[in-house]
Enzyme design. Structure first.
Site, PDB file in Angstrom:
ATOM      1  N   HIS A  95      -4.750   4.409   9.218  1.00 55.31           N
ATOM      2  CA  HIS A  95      -3.935   4.318   8.002  1.00 55.31           C
ATOM      3  C   HIS A  95      -2.971   5.490   7.998  1.00 55.31           C
ATOM      4  O   HIS A  95      -3.300   6.581   8.496  1.00 55.31           O
ATOM      5  CB  HIS A  95      -4.831   4.338   6.757  1.00 55.31           C
ATOM      6  CG  HIS A  95      -4.069   3.986   5.517  1.00 55.31           C
ATOM      7  ND1 HIS A  95      -3.296   4.911   4.848  1.00 55.31           N
ATOM      8  CD2 HIS A  95      -3.914   2.817   4.865  1.00 55.31           C
ATOM      9  CE1 HIS A  95      -2.703   4.319   3.826  1.00 55.31           C
ATOM     10  NE2 HIS A  95      -3.065   3.044   3.814  1.00 55.31           N
ATOM     11  N   GLU A 143       2.594  -1.105   7.526  1.00 55.71           N
ATOM     12  CA  GLU A 143       2.924  -0.503   6.226  1.00 55.71           C
ATOM     13  C   GLU A 143       3.963   0.604   6.420  1.00 55.71           C
ATOM     14  O   GLU A 143       3.625   1.651   6.992  1.00 55.71           O
ATOM     15  CB  GLU A 143       1.690   0.150   5.593  1.00 55.71           C
ATOM     16  CG  GLU A 143       0.527  -0.788   5.355  1.00 55.71           C
ATOM     17  CD  GLU A 143      -0.516  -0.162   4.424  1.00 55.71           C
ATOM     18  OE1 GLU A 143      -1.058  -0.908   3.619  1.00 55.71           O
ATOM     19  OE2 GLU A 143      -0.772   1.060   4.501  1.00 55.71           O
TER      20      GLU A 143
HETATM   21  O1  G3P Z   1      -3.487   0.391   2.565  1.00 60.51           O
HETATM   22  C1  G3P Z   1      -2.704  -0.085   1.520  1.00 60.51           C
HETATM   23  C2  G3P Z   1      -1.810   0.922   0.993  1.00 60.51           C
HETATM   24  O2  G3P Z   1      -1.436   1.968   1.822  1.00 60.51           O
HETATM   25  C3  G3P Z   1      -0.678   0.385   0.203  1.00 60.51           C
HETATM   26  O3  G3P Z   1      -0.650   1.198  -0.910  1.00 60.51           O
HETATM   27  O4  G3P Z   1      -0.273   1.716  -3.231  1.00 60.51           O
HETATM   28  O5  G3P Z   1       1.582   0.874  -1.827  1.00 60.51           O
HETATM   29  O6  G3P Z   1      -0.253  -0.681  -2.495  1.00 60.51           O
HETATM   30  P1  G3P Z   1       0.155   0.753  -2.195  1.00 60.51           P
END
Ligand code: G3P
Length: 221
Positions: A95, A143
């Site tokens: 992550h 992400e």
């Molecule tokens: O692993 C999921 C995360 O990093 C996304 O975070 O708060 O943008 O939904 P968020």
């Protein structure tokens, strides 16, 4: 448009609302919504919460991270064996808030897979996702770090990151693709799925909501 049922992973991170007793409470909401809607909702929780959460719910509970080491002299590490015996059936790896050097990542995936833990490996950009795809994890989650925790989703701000990842991860390597960052609305989720993702990772949209059960329900496609 017809699409397969998505996988939704709620990453609890270490927000006050999603650790300790609150982790159990939040996981129960996730389980309730999963049962009522039939949607595949999984939770990723911090190491100390794996045992109580997996005792309390029957939806899949994943670790947020594991280290690649074998049992032995590794003070403070979180081993795949430990999370498995605590009740986890999978783990996030790499992550953006807990990165693993690329040269260690393959080891982490192999160690976790040997114990039959589902591996969800995060990548910040599509080319990194493709590098990771060669390590054969079960899922890759793309992400963009700059959108994590924000109000603008990857689906809205960077749709081409999703389409590129679909090409490089799903089409080329046949590995399931999740995407995340800033996902706060049903529209964000639907758009990610329509662009070809198999599911989404969500944290702040649920973890920080006043009413997390309602927020989760409203996010589902
Ligand atoms: O692993 C999921 C995360 O990093 C996304 O975070 O708060 O943008 O939904 P968020």
């Amino acid at each position: 448009m017809h699409r397969a049922k998505p996988i939704i992973i709620i990453n609890f991170k270490t927000y006050p609302n999603s650790i300790g007793e609150n982790a159990v409470r939040l996981a129960k909401f996730c389980e309730k919504v999963a049962f009522e809607t039939g949607i595949d909702i999984r939770v990723a929780v911090s190491a100390p919460d794996i045992y109580p959460v997996s005792k309390a719910v029957s939806i899949p509970v994943y670790a947020e991270h594991v280290d690649p080491y074998p049992p032995g002299r590794h003070t403070g590490s979180v081993l795949p064996e430990e999370v498995k015996s605590a009740g986890a059936t999978g783990t996030l790896l790499n992550h953006s808030e807990h990165q693993i050097p690329m040269e260690q990542l393959e080891d982490s995936i192999t160690r976790a897979s040997k114990l039959s833990l589902v591996t969800v490996v995060c990548a910040d950009i599509p080319s990194k996702a493709e590098e990771i795809a060669k390590m054969k994890p079960d899922f890759i989650a793309v992400e963009p770090p700059e959108l994590i925790g924000g109000e603008v989703s990857v689906s809205k701000a960077e749709p081409e990151i999703i389409t590129k990842s679909v090409d490089l991860v799903k089409k080329k390597h046949n590995i399931k693709l999740l995407v995340g960052a800033g996902i706060k609305t049903r529209e964000d989720v639907v758009k990610a799925l329509d662009l070809g993702a198999d599911g989404v990772l969500i944290a702040s949209g649920v973890d920080l909501a006043q009413d997390p059960e309602k927020a989760l329900r409203e996010l589902l496609p």
